[in-house]
Write a protein that holds these residues in place. Structure first.
Motif, PDB file in Angstrom:
ATOM      1  N   HIS A  51     130.780  97.672  67.439  1.00 25.83           N
ATOM      2  CA  HIS A  51     129.689  97.602  68.410  1.00 25.83           C
ATOM      3  C   HIS A  51     129.350  99.021  68.851  1.00 25.83           C
ATOM      4  N   PHE A  52     128.141  99.471  68.542  1.00 29.64           N
ATOM      5  CA  PHE A  52     127.723 100.827  68.903  1.00 29.64           C
ATOM      6  C   PHE A  52     126.206 100.899  68.915  1.00 29.64           C
ATOM      7  N   LEU A  53     125.679 102.077  69.197  1.00 23.51           N
ATOM      8  CA  LEU A  53     124.236 102.306  69.190  1.00 23.51           C
ATOM      9  C   LEU A  53     123.865 103.226  68.036  1.00 23.51           C
ATOM     10  N   ILE A  54     122.677 103.025  67.495  1.00 24.57           N
ATOM     11  CA  ILE A  54     122.070 103.985  66.568  1.00 24.57           C
ATOM     12  C   ILE A  54     120.687 104.269  67.117  1.00 24.57           C
ATOM     13  N   ASN A  55     120.493 105.498  67.583  1.00 25.77           N
ATOM     14  CA  ASN A  55     119.239 105.905  68.223  1.00 25.77           C
ATOM     15  C   ASN A  55     118.840 104.942  69.341  1.00 25.77           C
ATOM     16  N   GLY A  56     119.826 104.540  70.139  1.00 31.68           N
ATOM     17  CA  GLY A  56     119.581 103.682  71.288  1.00 31.68           C
ATOM     18  C   GLY A  56     119.494 102.196  70.987  1.00 31.68           C
ATOM     19  N   VAL A  57     119.596 101.817  69.713  1.00 31.61           N
ATOM     20  CA  VAL A  57     119.504 100.405  69.329  1.00 31.61           C
ATOM     21  C   VAL A  57     120.913  99.841  69.159  1.00 31.61           C
ATOM     22  N   PRO A  58     121.241  98.749  69.867  1.00 33.88           N
ATOM     23  CA  PRO A  58     122.567  98.157  69.714  1.00 33.88           C
ATOM     24  C   PRO A  58     122.784  97.611  68.297  1.00 33.88           C
ATOM     25  N   VAL A  59     123.970  97.883  67.756  1.00 35.54           N
ATOM     26  CA  VAL A  59     124.331  97.428  66.414  1.00 35.54           C
ATOM     27  C   VAL A  59     125.673  96.715  66.510  1.00 35.54           C
ATOM     28  N   GLN A  60     125.755  95.584  65.817  1.00 32.80           N
ATOM     29  CA  GLN A  60     127.026  94.873  65.710  1.00 32.80           C
ATOM     30  C   GLN A  60     127.308  94.694  64.223  1.00 32.80           C
ATOM     31  N   ILE A  61     128.452  95.165  63.790  1.00 33.78           N
ATOM     32  CA  ILE A  61     128.856  95.083  62.390  1.00 33.78           C
ATOM     33  C   ILE A  61     129.734  93.856  62.195  1.00 33.78           C
ATOM     34  N   SER A  62     129.458  93.122  61.123  1.00 34.29           N
ATOM     35  CA  SER A  62     130.341  92.025  60.732  1.00 34.29           C
ATOM     36  C   SER A  62     130.346  91.954  59.215  1.00 34.29           C
ATOM     37  N   TYR A  63     131.379  91.369  58.686  1.00 34.60           N
ATOM     38  CA  TYR A  63     131.544  91.280  57.250  1.00 34.60           C
ATOM     39  C   TYR A  63     131.709  89.828  56.852  1.00 34.60           C
ATOM     40  N   GLY A  64     131.012  89.446  55.780  1.00 32.24           N
ATOM     41  CA  GLY A  64     131.152  88.091  55.260  1.00 32.24           C
ATOM     42  C   GLY A  64     132.455  87.949  54.494  1.00 32.24           C
ATOM     43  N   ASN A  65     132.882  86.747  54.357  1.00 23.04           N
ATOM     44  CA  ASN A  65     134.127  86.476  53.657  1.00 23.04           C
ATOM     45  C   ASN A  65     133.814  86.047  52.219  1.00 23.04           C
ATOM     46  N   HIS A  66     133.186  86.953  51.456  1.00 19.21           N
ATOM     47  CA  HIS A  66     132.824  86.659  50.075  1.00 19.21           C
ATOM     48  C   HIS A  66     132.953  87.930  49.240  1.00 19.21           C
ATOM     49  N   ASN A  67     132.764  87.812  47.953  1.00 18.62           N
ATOM     50  CA  ASN A  67     132.941  88.960  47.054  1.00 18.62           C
ATOM     51  C   ASN A  67     131.623  89.559  46.584  1.00 18.62           C
ATOM     52  N   GLN A  68     130.524  89.276  47.259  1.00 16.12           N
ATOM     53  CA  GLN A  68     129.233  89.818  46.855  1.00 16.12           C
ATOM     54  C   GLN A  68     129.058  91.233  47.405  1.00 16.12           C
ATOM     55  N   THR A  69     128.421  92.083  46.601  1.00 14.12           N
ATOM     56  CA  THR A  69     128.151  93.449  47.049  1.00 14.12           C
ATOM     57  C   THR A  69     126.926  93.464  47.957  1.00 14.12           C
ATOM     58  N   LEU A  70     126.763  94.546  48.703  1.00 10.43           N
ATOM     59  CA  LEU A  70     125.588  94.704  49.549  1.00 10.43           C
ATOM     60  C   LEU A  70     124.327  94.696  48.689  1.00 10.43           C
ATOM     61  N   ASP A  71     124.370  95.363  47.536  1.00  8.55           N
ATOM     62  CA  ASP A  71     123.211  95.371  46.632  1.00  8.55           C
ATOM     63  C   ASP A  71     122.813  93.949  46.247  1.00  8.55           C
ATOM     64  N   HIS A  72     123.790  93.134  45.912  1.00  7.36           N
ATOM     65  CA  HIS A  72     123.521  91.756  45.512  1.00  7.36           C
ATOM     66  C   HIS A  72     122.923  90.964  46.679  1.00  7.36           C
ATOM     67  N   CYS A  73     123.471  91.129  47.863  1.00  6.12           N
ATOM     68  CA  CYS A  73     122.953  90.419  49.035  1.00  6.12           C
ATOM     69  C   CYS A  73     121.519  90.842  49.351  1.00  6.12           C
ATOM     70  N   LEU A  74     121.245  92.140  49.291  1.00  8.48           N
ATOM     71  CA  LEU A  74     119.885  92.629  49.549  1.00  8.48           C
ATOM     72  C   LEU A  74     118.910  92.128  48.492  1.00  8.48           C
ATOM     73  N   TYR A  75     119.327  92.132  47.226  1.00  4.88           N
ATOM     74  CA  TYR A  75     118.479  91.628  46.148  1.00  4.88           C
ATOM     75  C   TYR A  75     118.127  90.158  46.399  1.00  4.88           C
ATOM     76  N   ASN A  76     119.133  89.355  46.731  1.00  2.30           N
ATOM     77  CA  ASN A  76     118.887  87.932  47.011  1.00  2.30           C
ATOM     78  C   ASN A  76     117.949  87.750  48.192  1.00  2.30           C
ATOM     79  N   TYR A  77     118.168  88.527  49.238  1.00  2.00           N
ATOM     80  CA  TYR A  77     117.312  88.431  50.430  1.00  2.00           C
ATOM     81  C   TYR A  77     115.868  88.782  50.099  1.00  2.00           C
ATOM     82  N   LEU A  78     115.677  89.913  49.411  1.00  2.00           N
ATOM     83  CA  LEU A  78     114.321  90.363  49.097  1.00  2.00           C
ATOM     84  C   LEU A  78     113.628  89.418  48.119  1.00  2.00           C
TER      85      LEU A  78
END
Length: 86
Positions: A51-78
């Motif tokens: 839990h922190f800020l980036i340029n004043g915007v609150p950010v919360q980091i969490s990780y899924g419990n799977h073996n997919q890469t960020l690239d794969h997740c972004l590709y699926n989302y887009l």
């Protein structure tokens, strides 16, 4: 250095007050220091790495419990987003 138990506690912490969060852009790390010192410096400055800020915007980091890469997740989302727009 934070233990695994300490990290788990920070991950589950519910931060609702934006004034308690640290600004990631203000974290300064000596890249010539040994990795252990860099990690400790990061934790000392950021407080809660989930839990922190980036340029004043609150950010919360969490990780899924799977073996997919960020690239794969972004590709699926887009791909899904593009198909839903048509």
């Amino acid at each position: 250095m934070l233990s695994k138990k300490d990290l788990e506690k920070l991950k589950n912490e519910k931060t609702t007050n934006i004034n308690e969060l640290k600004e990631l852009t203000e974290v300064s790390i000596n890249h010539d220091a040994p990795i252990e010192e860099r990690i400790e410096a990061f934790f000392n400055q950021i407080g809660n790495p989930y839990h922190f800020l980036i340029n004043g915007v609150p950010v919360q980091i969490s990780y899924g419990n799977h073996n997919q890469t960020l690239d794969h997740c972004l590709y699926n989302y887009l791909t899904t987003k593009k198909n839903s727009d048509n």
